[in-house]
Design an enzyme around this catalytic site. Structure first.
Site, PDB file in Angstrom:
ATOM      1  N   ASP A 194      -3.587   2.442  -5.646  1.00 16.18           N
ATOM      2  CA  ASP A 194      -2.357   2.542  -4.867  1.00 16.18           C
ATOM      3  C   ASP A 194      -2.078   1.329  -3.985  1.00 16.18           C
ATOM      4  O   ASP A 194      -1.244   1.401  -3.083  1.00 16.18           O
ATOM      5  CB  ASP A 194      -2.382   3.804  -4.002  1.00 16.18           C
ATOM      6  CG  ASP A 194      -3.527   3.796  -2.990  1.00 16.18           C
ATOM      7  OD1 ASP A 194      -4.430   2.946  -3.122  1.00 16.18           O
ATOM      8  OD2 ASP A 194      -3.516   4.635  -2.073  1.00 16.18           O
ATOM      9  N   GLU A 195      -2.746   0.221  -4.225  1.00 12.76           N
ATOM     10  CA  GLU A 195      -2.458  -0.967  -3.420  1.00 12.76           C
ATOM     11  C   GLU A 195      -2.704  -2.247  -4.217  1.00 12.76           C
ATOM     12  O   GLU A 195      -3.511  -2.273  -5.146  1.00 12.76           O
ATOM     13  CB  GLU A 195      -3.271  -0.975  -2.127  1.00 12.76           C
ATOM     14  CG  GLU A 195      -4.765  -0.944  -2.308  1.00 12.76           C
ATOM     15  CD  GLU A 195      -5.513  -0.894  -0.976  1.00 12.76           C
ATOM     16  OE1 GLU A 195      -5.187  -1.701  -0.076  1.00 12.76           O
ATOM     17  OE2 GLU A 195      -6.411  -0.052  -0.839  1.00 12.76           O
ATOM     18  N   ASP A 205       0.851  -1.183   0.000  1.00 12.99           N
ATOM     19  CA  ASP A 205       0.000   0.000   0.000  1.00 12.99           C
ATOM     20  C   ASP A 205       0.894   1.243   0.000  1.00 12.99           C
ATOM     21  O   ASP A 205       1.743   1.409   0.885  1.00 12.99           O
ATOM     22  CB  ASP A 205      -0.890  -0.013   1.246  1.00 12.99           C
ATOM     23  CG  ASP A 205      -1.912   1.123   1.254  1.00 12.99           C
ATOM     24  OD1 ASP A 205      -2.025   1.823   0.231  1.00 12.99           O
ATOM     25  OD2 ASP A 205      -2.583   1.292   2.289  1.00 12.99           O
TER      26      ASP A 205
END
Length: 421
Positions: A113-114, A10
């Protein structure tokens, strides 16, 4: 058989980190937003004033993601506010996921974003799971200049929960043997998929920690929360059956949305916003050599109610005008012409690498007309790439207050310079 090893990676405060890295590494600015009280948020006057990301120094003032910008500025009068740049974030995310695929072929992207990475059987290459995670964390920082948290476990659920432990720039483990000490003392709200409403119901049952839920009667939980409750009970005990779902590197869809400065109350105004969205969506598709045949319009009312509607086009296309006409048709079917709207979005899916057309005698667009539109789009893209997105715009946006390319590049990137983070 080797023990399963799953990483959850993350990016720490992704939007702010990516903006800061771009400004320092590409624009050459000396101020790093991550070192001062700063946030990513839109303009207060245009109703985009919600905190999307915050720096660690901003967090010390009690600033929270999702709160109104004016409240954050009251807490910290000298707060630095940077606008979001979704084109940059999409680009940074692509590079981030590509790097993850260099350490394992099994990568499931969960959001921009992860992602989860299956590291099972890689011990001979990278060492222990913790050593491999530390290696990956450092490699991401050395290459891109932003930090990540990595959760390490034997399934996706526990890996994600581990990744949410102390931040930033950390590696944490949460294997089944560690559940009683690391997981059960946490508030039940920290459990994945537990929202405010479910938390309230659990509190009414005397359940306040994940451990309380794990030790409760599963029959009672199912009776009170139905089938989702049983899934939560299993999650509290660290059980998760969800398998990794690797996805291709290519986008499955292209979309864009915008929150309007004032409520949308007419079809004419809505259609103009849809055109500005289609401009950016179609341009990105052409840049990646993609065409799509399904158009979805997403709507949000002034009371924050969300709904969407979609339609399949006869042919796959990347032509702005065709996508726009389809979006208008879908919008007109979805909107009741009474409910005020505060947000509109356009998404194109069912993508293809080939731009193909199936013509018939009933088609309203000839092959010659289609190719003319395609050449026009290519010319406009070329001009905007060289001179910036404001170098050319449609006549209906001249002298108007509306951005002709909603959700496009940030002001710093409207010069044609688009280097990766």
């Amino acid at each position: 058989m080797a023990q399963r090893v799953i990483f959850h990676i993350d990016v720490n405060s992704a939007f702010l980190s990516w903006t800061a890295a771009y400004r320092v590494n590409v624009l050459g600015q000396s101020l790093d937003l991550r070192t001062v009280p700063s946030v990513i948020a839109g303009e207060r006057a245009s109703r985009h004033g919600v905190i999307l990301a915050k720096s660690i120094p901003a967090k010390k003032y009690g600033i929270q993601t999702g709160e109104p910008l004016f409240q954050a500025q009251q807490k910290c009068p000298g707060l630095i506010v940077a606008p979001p740049d979704y084109a940059l974030y999409t680009e940074a995310s692509r590079h981030f996921i590509a790097l993850l695929r260099t350490v394992s072929p099994v990568v499931e992207q969960y959001s921009i974003d992860e992602a989860w990475v299956d590291m099972t059987g890689t011990g001979s290459l990278y060492g222990s799971p913790v050593a491999a995670a530390q290696m990956l964390r450092q490699r991401i920082y050395d290459k891109f200049g932003f930090t990540v948290n990595i959760g390490v476990s034997s399934n996706k659920l526990l890996a994600k929960l581990a990744g949410d432990f102390e931040k930033p720039n950390r590696v944490h483990t949460l294997f089944p043997s560690e559940i009683p000490d690391k997981m059960w003392p946490l508030p039940v709200r920290d459990l994945f998929a537990v929202g405010a409403a479910t938390e309230k119901k659990l509190h009414m049952l005397g359940i306040y920690t994940i451990g309380d839920l794990a030790k409760s009667d599963p029959a009672l939980i199912r009776r009170k929360l139905h089938k989702p409750g049983l899934a939560l009970w299993n999650a509290a005990n660290g059980r998760a059956s969800a398998a990794m779902k690797p996805i291709a590197d290519d986008n499955k869809s292209y979309g864009n949305s915008v929150t309007t400065a004032q409520n949308v109350t007419s079809s004419e105004m809505a259609h103009q916003i849809l055109l500005s969205l289609c401009e950016t969506v179609a341009m990105r598709m052409r840049q990646d050599g993609k065409s799509g045949s399904c158009v979805t319009v997403n709507l949000r009312s002034d009371q924050f109610e969300d709904w969407s509607h979609q339609s399949k086009m006869a042919c796959s296309t990347d032509v702005t005008q065709e996508i726009y006409h389809a979006a208008c048709r879908v919008f007109d079917e979805a909107w009741d012409k009474r409910t005020p709207l505060r947000q509109l979005g356009v998404q194109v899916s069912q993508l293809s690498d080939q731009r193909y057309r199936q013509y018939d005698f009933l088609s309203s667009v000839s092959a010659e007309q289609y190719e003319r539109k395609a050449r026009l789009d290519a010319t406009v893209d070329s001009i905007r790439e060289k001179y910036g997105e404001n170098a050319i715009l449609r006549a209906r946006f001249v002298d108007g207050e509306m951005n002709h390319m909603a959700g496009g590049l940030s002001k710093e990137r409207r010069t044609g310079v688009t280097k990766p983070v």
